[in-house]
Design a protein around this motif. Structure first.
Motif, PDB file in Angstrom:
ATOM      1  N   ALA A 173       0.835  -1.206   0.000  1.00 42.00           N
ATOM      2  CA  ALA A 173       0.000   0.000   0.000  1.00 42.00           C
ATOM      3  C   ALA A 173       0.866   1.251   0.000  1.00 42.00           C
ATOM      4  CB  ALA A 173      -0.938  -0.014   1.208  1.00 42.00           C
ATOM      5  N   ASN A 174       1.941   1.248   0.824  1.00 36.63           N
ATOM      6  CA  ASN A 174       2.846   2.414   0.869  1.00 36.63           C
ATOM      7  C   ASN A 174       3.521   2.637  -0.483  1.00 36.63           C
ATOM      8  OD1 ASN A 174       2.576   3.420   3.482  1.00 36.63           O
ATOM      9  ND2 ASN A 174       3.868   1.798   4.331  1.00 36.63           N
ATOM     10  N   THR A 175       3.937   1.551  -1.117  1.00 34.39           N
ATOM     11  CA  THR A 175       4.580   1.654  -2.432  1.00 34.39           C
ATOM     12  C   THR A 175       3.628   2.261  -3.446  1.00 34.39           C
ATOM     13  OG1 THR A 175       5.878  -0.337  -1.938  1.00 34.39           O
ATOM     14  CG2 THR A 175       5.790   0.348  -4.242  1.00 34.39           C
ATOM     15  N   LEU A 176       2.344   1.851  -3.403  1.00 39.56           N
ATOM     16  CA  LEU A 176       1.344   2.381  -4.338  1.00 39.56           C
ATOM     17  C   LEU A 176       1.128   3.877  -4.111  1.00 39.56           C
ATOM     18  CD1 LEU A 176      -1.287  -0.521  -4.272  1.00 39.56           C
ATOM     19  CD2 LEU A 176       0.143   0.118  -6.209  1.00 39.56           C
ATOM     20  N   LYS A 177       1.111   4.278  -2.834  1.00 39.49           N
ATOM     21  CA  LYS A 177       0.933   5.705  -2.512  1.00 39.49           C
ATOM     22  C   LYS A 177       2.101   6.524  -3.053  1.00 39.49           C
ATOM     23  CE  LYS A 177       0.297   5.702   1.956  1.00 39.49           C
ATOM     24  NZ  LYS A 177       0.148   6.285   3.292  1.00 39.49           N
ATOM     25  N   LEU A 178       3.324   5.981  -2.869  1.00 40.17           N
ATOM     26  CA  LEU A 178       4.510   6.689  -3.356  1.00 40.17           C
ATOM     27  C   LEU A 178       4.507   6.781  -4.883  1.00 40.17           C
ATOM     28  CD1 LEU A 178       7.214   5.113  -1.015  1.00 40.17           C
ATOM     29  CD2 LEU A 178       6.415   7.490  -0.985  1.00 40.17           C
ATOM     30  N   SER A 179       3.862   5.822  -5.546  1.00 43.92           N
ATOM     31  CA  SER A 179       3.779   5.828  -7.017  1.00 43.92           C
ATOM     32  C   SER A 179       2.681   6.750  -7.521  1.00 43.92           C
ATOM     33  CB  SER A 179       3.515   4.411  -7.540  1.00 43.92           C
ATOM     34  OG  SER A 179       4.553   3.551  -7.157  1.00 43.92           O
ATOM     35  N   GLY A 180       1.877   7.331  -6.603  1.00 39.82           N
ATOM     36  CA  GLY A 180       0.857   8.293  -7.002  1.00 39.82           C
ATOM     37  C   GLY A 180      -0.547   7.752  -7.065  1.00 39.82           C
ATOM     38  N   PHE A 181      -0.754   6.484  -6.671  1.00 39.98           N
ATOM     39  CA  PHE A 181      -2.103   5.905  -6.683  1.00 39.98           C
ATOM     40  C   PHE A 181      -2.786   6.217  -5.350  1.00 39.98           C
ATOM     41  CE2 PHE A 181       0.406   3.143  -9.513  1.00 39.98           C
ATOM     42  CZ  PHE A 181      -0.310   3.343 -10.688  1.00 39.98           C
ATOM     43  N   THR A 182      -4.110   6.460  -5.425  1.00 38.99           N
ATOM     44  CA  THR A 182      -4.812   6.882  -4.204  1.00 38.99           C
ATOM     45  C   THR A 182      -5.959   5.984  -3.795  1.00 38.99           C
ATOM     46  OG1 THR A 182      -6.251   8.316  -5.540  1.00 38.99           O
ATOM     47  CG2 THR A 182      -4.248   9.327  -4.596  1.00 38.99           C
ATOM     48  N   ARG A 183      -6.498   5.170  -4.766  1.00 39.66           N
ATOM     49  CA  ARG A 183      -7.710   4.406  -4.439  1.00 39.66           C
ATOM     50  C   ARG A 183      -7.593   2.932  -4.831  1.00 39.66           C
ATOM     51  NH1 ARG A 183     -11.831   8.073  -7.598  1.00 39.66           N
ATOM     52  NH2 ARG A 183      -9.952   8.283  -8.858  1.00 39.66           N
ATOM     53  N   LEU A 184      -8.300   2.121  -4.046  1.00 41.24           N
ATOM     54  CA  LEU A 184      -8.437   0.698  -4.338  1.00 41.24           C
ATOM     55  C   LEU A 184      -9.912   0.357  -4.367  1.00 41.24           C
ATOM     56  CD1 LEU A 184      -5.786  -0.888  -1.912  1.00 41.24           C
ATOM     57  CD2 LEU A 184      -5.526  -0.546  -4.364  1.00 41.24           C
ATOM     58  N   GLU A 185     -10.290  -0.700  -5.082  1.00 44.70           N
ATOM     59  CA  GLU A 185     -11.659  -1.216  -5.038  1.00 44.70           C
ATOM     60  C   GLU A 185     -11.594  -2.604  -4.395  1.00 44.70           C
ATOM     61  OE1 GLU A 185     -14.851  -0.979  -8.394  1.00 44.70           O
ATOM     62  OE2 GLU A 185     -14.117  -3.037  -8.396  1.00 44.70           O
ATOM     63  N   VAL A 186     -12.215  -2.690  -3.218  1.00 43.11           N
ATOM     64  CA  VAL A 186     -12.193  -3.941  -2.452  1.00 43.11           C
ATOM     65  C   VAL A 186     -13.579  -4.561  -2.496  1.00 43.11           C
ATOM     66  CG1 VAL A 186     -11.683  -5.025  -0.239  1.00 43.11           C
ATOM     67  CG2 VAL A 186     -10.413  -2.978  -0.945  1.00 43.11           C
ATOM     68  N   ASN A 187     -13.699  -5.754  -3.118  1.00 43.95           N
ATOM     69  CA  ASN A 187     -14.982  -6.463  -3.258  1.00 43.95           C
ATOM     70  C   ASN A 187     -16.087  -5.551  -3.799  1.00 43.95           C
ATOM     71  OD1 ASN A 187     -13.846  -8.812  -2.397  1.00 43.95           O
ATOM     72  ND2 ASN A 187     -14.661  -8.727  -0.331  1.00 43.95           N
ATOM     73  N   GLY A 192     -10.216   5.021  -0.351  1.00 43.24           N
ATOM     74  CA  GLY A 192      -8.889   5.608  -0.436  1.00 43.24           C
ATOM     75  C   GLY A 192      -7.878   4.714   0.280  1.00 43.24           C
ATOM     76  N   ILE A 193      -6.661   4.685  -0.226  1.00 42.00           N
ATOM     77  CA  ILE A 193      -5.625   3.846   0.389  1.00 42.00           C
ATOM     78  C   ILE A 193      -5.335   4.333   1.801  1.00 42.00           C
ATOM     79  CG2 ILE A 193      -3.190   3.128   0.232  1.00 42.00           C
ATOM     80  CD1 ILE A 193      -3.479   3.249  -2.823  1.00 42.00           C
ATOM     81  N   GLU A 194      -5.302   5.690   2.000  1.00 43.84           N
ATOM     82  CA  GLU A 194      -5.023   6.244   3.335  1.00 43.84           C
ATOM     83  C   GLU A 194      -6.140   5.902   4.315  1.00 43.84           C
ATOM     84  OE1 GLU A 194      -4.140  10.385   3.117  1.00 43.84           O
ATOM     85  OE2 GLU A 194      -2.123  10.051   2.313  1.00 43.84           O
ATOM     86  N   ASP A 195      -7.394   5.947   3.843  1.00 46.00           N
ATOM     87  CA  ASP A 195      -8.531   5.591   4.715  1.00 46.00           C
ATOM     88  C   ASP A 195      -8.424   4.141   5.166  1.00 46.00           C
ATOM     89  OD1 ASP A 195      -9.512   8.111   4.325  1.00 46.00           O
ATOM     90  OD2 ASP A 195     -10.874   7.530   2.705  1.00 46.00           O
TER      91      ASP A 195
END
Length: 928
Positions: A173-187, A192-195
């Protein structure tokens, strides 16, 4: 006398004072952009003028035109013995040589048809899944954008599947944030990744998590399209080739993949190398693109194809222990006809016998040999395995050379593996009738033109029965030459000089008409076509004829006629006399009546259609028919092989029922084809006829030779003693050029004499051994007759009788043409004469390279063999030889799969009445 001022070099080619070999300082004027025929008796100097003078000088001037850097690798080409050649253009020689001995060279590669075919399949071929039959496609960035454009009113979520590890999710998750991604879709729910991190979210292993790349509605704006393309590209990258669009309003998901896959299979993307058997990317992995492997030879395992499985057709399943496999097969085989002869089995039934039901325990032939390989520690199994090994078709690609995946790429339902096995006359209409959409048709337009033009030329020169996949080293010299000709036509060169060496060799009179059309089309492109030829029809079609003569060897080398065919009738030359009927090859007054016969039953090898053939003995029998009709298969692969087997001379049984013959009339069989008379460069006519033994013996008896203690061996260039130590009796030193063809230089020690000085001092009637070897046969006969040496004369006389009086006694066999080598073999049998047992002689086109005058001599020699009690069969197209036959067997009616039948069997007079026979049509005028 022609003077240089008379010559227009734009319209004429002028050869001044040609004096190479036997040419007697001749001047020749040749019109350009015409079809020229150079004719004359064999050995008169035709090839010396065409190839060794005109072509050699063209090659030399080309090399001289290169830079000094390039020339240092090519070596210096000697100037031919000619004062000057004016008006010379770039020259191309097409000679009677098999194109290549390379097992990778095929008809397709040598004509460039296969190169264009590979491009065609790479550019417009479509891949289809072997599981579902659906087309395999991969999605591009453009495909995704086009989908969004079609649904421009909707809002989409661009997502890609996330490959996560439960134990390392926080670091991911931290790597994705550093790459500029902010959201995931879970099921199905976006967060938001931070949430997720603040809630201390830890995923479960069975959760579906998608990485959200972007959210958008379509806008007609350049900056938006650029952003969209970047996002899609990133989605494919992060998803390892997969991404999807989720419609936010409806929840509908559309998936995309830029991987070339379908039905759970990943396919190889077609490109040019994918269809090349000379590249590891496309070659069959087992045979590496050769089409053949060292494996279990079907002909050795099943030598008699007339037997059934029950009758022990499988040779390896014989004996007390091995016959257990036969009994097991009979027990377990389902719906298999065990009493049906092997040759009548269908392809599926043969596969079942060889491969079984796919299990390792089934008693199939392949499993039997697998068992032997697993038990190689037993010596009897090693011996048995070696007995059935040989060069055989690759079991993986079945001789097609390409990997299996290539057959999944199709154009209009056809894959490359199916088309390369088609005869050219079937392949051509298939290529012309391909149905392509507008886009593919535009891409394929030029490629299809190049393929069809080359195929049309090949069909015109009588090669429609060949396949693209046929290897070049299995072609005859005539077939190779015509393939070269078709390739030259396909390249459409203009302003060149083409020099051809008897392109009509191996052609039936019907096919010669097509060849003439091809030669004319080559001329009409703007080229000068010079043909060394004896064929009457080609001469009649020529714009200009040059006749070299009057006889052969030292009696030839003169220009006896130059002009148009109509003017040749009034000339006093041998060619003119035969064409006008002043001299002729006479039709025999009576034909021999056959008494004893060879009976061939059920011949079905290659294209033969299960035919029965009866061949008379103690007669002159001609086997005729169009090129590719099955003559050579019948004579060489069936008749010769079977008689050799029955006489205990070895040989391999082909696909036929039986061959029966009266043993008292055939004690030996000789197949006299156009292969060289010896593999060594020291092999020559005088050693082949055993006359050299007597010549050496004669020199060893000279007074000076006796004083020096010289023996016959000292006059041999095959053993140390008298021969030159530097060149080992070759007369030349061969210099290896590494990556180029080797070159030969005259030996500096003996200057081509081949012997030491003390040997050359021994003379017989003022001639030393080297002088004798440089004599022609005609000169040698005159010399030895004058000196009363009947033993030597008797051995050399047959060479003159078969029309080879112009050959030098010591001429290397490697310089002889196929026809010359064949006639040297004939002469050797005439020397043996009545001392040999009754033999069957089979000649393969002995008229090759022969003038009418020489054919007359050849026929006398053939008749002499029959008078001695031998039997002669001739495979031939030449009408003058066919008309003299006692019995003709005409195979046809056409070539390839449309041939293989007995069209006619009987006398020439009966043949001309047969309307089905192409041979009869052309023979009619010869008999009347």
């Amino acid at each position: 006398m022609i003077t240089p001022t008379d010559i227009d070099i734009k319209k004429q080619l002028f050869v001044k004072n040609a004096h190479l070999n036997n040419l007697k300082h001749i001047d020749v004027l040749i019109p350009k952009n015409k079809l020229i025929v150079i004719t004359g008796v064999s050995g008169s100097g035709k090839s010396s003028l065409a190839f060794d003078t005109i072509y050699a000088e063209g090659q030399r001037r080309y090399v001289e035109s290169l830079s000094s850097y390039a020339r240092q690798f090519l070596g210096k080409l000697e100037k031919p013995k000619v004062d000057d050649i004016k008006g010379l253009a770039p020259s191309i020689a097409i000679q009677q040589k098999v194109i290549s001995s390379n097992p990778r060279s095929t008809v397709g590669t040598s004509t460039e048809v296969y190169d264009y075919l590979k491009l065609l399949f790479a550019r417009v071929g479509r891949t289809f899944s072997p599981i579902s039959g659906r087309e395999v496609k991969k999605d591009s960035v453009t495909d995704v954008i086009n989908f969004i454009q079609k649904n421009e009113s909707q809002t989409f979520l661009l997502r890609t599947p996330l490959d996560f590890d439960v134990s390392k999710f926080t670091e991911q998750a931290n790597t994705l944030k550093l790459s500029g991604f902010t959201r995931l879709e879970v099921n199905g729910n976006v967060a938001g990744i931070e949430d997720l991190e603040s809630f201390g979210f830890v995923p479960e292993a069975d959760m579906e998590i998608q990485l959200v790349i972007d959210r958008f509605s379509y806008e007609e704006d350049e900056s938006f399209l650029q952003r969209l393309a970047d996002s899609i590209q990133m989605a494919f990258y992060e998803g390892h080739g997969y991404c999807s669009l989720k419609n936010i309003e409806t929840g509908k998901i559309t998936e995309f993949s830029n991987k070339f896959e379908l039905d759970g299979m990943e396919f190889m993307e077609p490109n040019v190398h994918f269809f090349s058997f000379n590249n590891p990317y496309g070659a069959c992995p087992e045979c590496e693109g050769y089409g053949k492997v060292i494996g279990i030879d079907e002909d050795l395992v099943i030598p008699n194809k007339n037997l059934s499985v029950f009758e022990e057709t499988v040779a390896s399943w014989k004996g007390d222990s091995m016959s257990e496999w036969k009994r097991d097969f009979i027990k377990k085989a389902k719906d298999f006809p065990i009493h049906k002869p092997y040759h009548q089995l269908t392809k599926e039934q043969k596969n079942y016998l060889w491969k079984g039901d796919g299990t390792a325990t089934f008693p199939s032939i392949n499993n039997f040999f697998k068992m032997l390989e697993e038990n190689l520690y037993k010596i009897q199994y090693r011996v048995m395995l070696s007995r059935y090994r040989g060069k055989t078709l690759c079991p993986t690609c079945e001789g097609l050379r390409l990997r299996e995946e290539t057959k999944w790429v199709k154009i209009d339902g056809h894959n490359i593996q199916s088309v390369i096995e088609l005869p050219l006359d079937e392949f051509l209409p298939l290529i012309k009738s391909l149905k392509l959409n507008k886009h593919d048709a535009e891409i394929a337009k030029r490629l299809l033109y190049e393929i069809t033009t080359r195929l049309e030329f090949l069909d015109k020169v009588g090669l429609g029965y060949l396949t693209i996949n046929r290897t070049s080293n299995t072609l005859s010299g005539g077939e190779s030459q015509r393939i070269n000709l078709a390739t030259s036509l396909g390249s459409s060169l203009v302003g060149s000089i083409y020099i051809l060496d008897e392109p009509s060799i191996g052609l039936h009179s019907r096919d010669t008409e097509n060849l003439i059309e091809v030669l004319k089309s080559l001329r009409d492109l703007g080229n000068t076509v010079i043909v060394v030829e004896h064929d009457e029809d080609v001469m009649k079609a020529a714009d200009y004829i040059i006749d070299i003569g009057p006889e052969a060897g030292y009696l030839g080398g003169e220009l006896v006629f130059a002009g148009h065919f109509d003017d040749l009738e009034n000339a006093d030359t041998l060619t003119s006399k035969y064409l006008t009927g002043r001299l002729e090859i006479k039709v025999p007054e009576t034909r021999r009546k056959p008494k004893e016969w060879i009976h061939i039953k059920g011949a079905r090898q290659n294209n033969l259609k299960n035919i029965d053939v009866d061949i008379p003995l103690e007669c002159l029998v001609v086997i005729s028919g169009v090129s590719g009709s099955g003559k050579s298969t019948l004579m060489k692969e069936i008749l010769t092989n079977d008689i050799q087997i029955q006489l205990g001379m070895g040989g391999k049984k082909g696909d036929y029922d039986s061959v029966d013959f009266p043993a008292k009339l055939i004690k030996n069989i000789e197949l006299i084809d156009q292969n060289p008379i010896g593999k060594s460069s020291r092999s020559n006519p005088v050693t082949y006829l055993k006359a050299y033994d007597d010549i050496r013996d004669l020199f060893s008896k000279q007074k000076l030779a006796k004083m020096q203690g010289l023996m016959p061996k000292h006059f041999s260039f095959n053993v140390d003693g008298g021969r030159c130590d530097d060149c080992k009796g070759e007369g030349v030193i061969t210099v290896s050029m590494q990556f180029m063809a080797d070159i030969e230089l005259e030996c500096e020690t003996c200057h081509g004499a081949r012997f030491k000085n003390e040997i050359l001092e021994i003379k017989y009637d003022e001639k030393n051994i080297s002088d004798i070897l440089h004599m022609t046969v005609d000169e040698a006969l005159e010399f030895f007759q004058d000196n009363e040496q009947p033993k030597i004369v008797t051995k050399l006389k047959p060479l003159q009788e078969v029309g080879l009086g112009y050959l030098q006694l010591g001429q290397s066999s490697s310089t002889l043409s196929g026809g010359e080598a064949q006639r040297v073999k004939l002469a050797s049998f005439l020397v043996k004469g009545a001392t040999t047992d009754k033999s069957l002689f089979i000649f393969d086109e002995p008229s090759t390279g022969l003038h009418f005058h020489d054919i007359n001599k050849l026929l006398k020699s053939l008749q002499a063999l029959i008078e001695l009690g031998h039997s002669v069969i001739v495979i031939e197209h030449q009408p003058d030889i066919i008309k003299t036959a006692d019995y003709i067997i005409d195979i046809g009616p056409e070539a390839g799969k449309y041939g293989g039948e007995v069209v006619f069997a009987g006398t020439p007079e009966e043949l001309v009445k047969n309307k089905k026979s192409h041979t009869g049509k052309y023979l009619k005028e010869k008999l009347t």
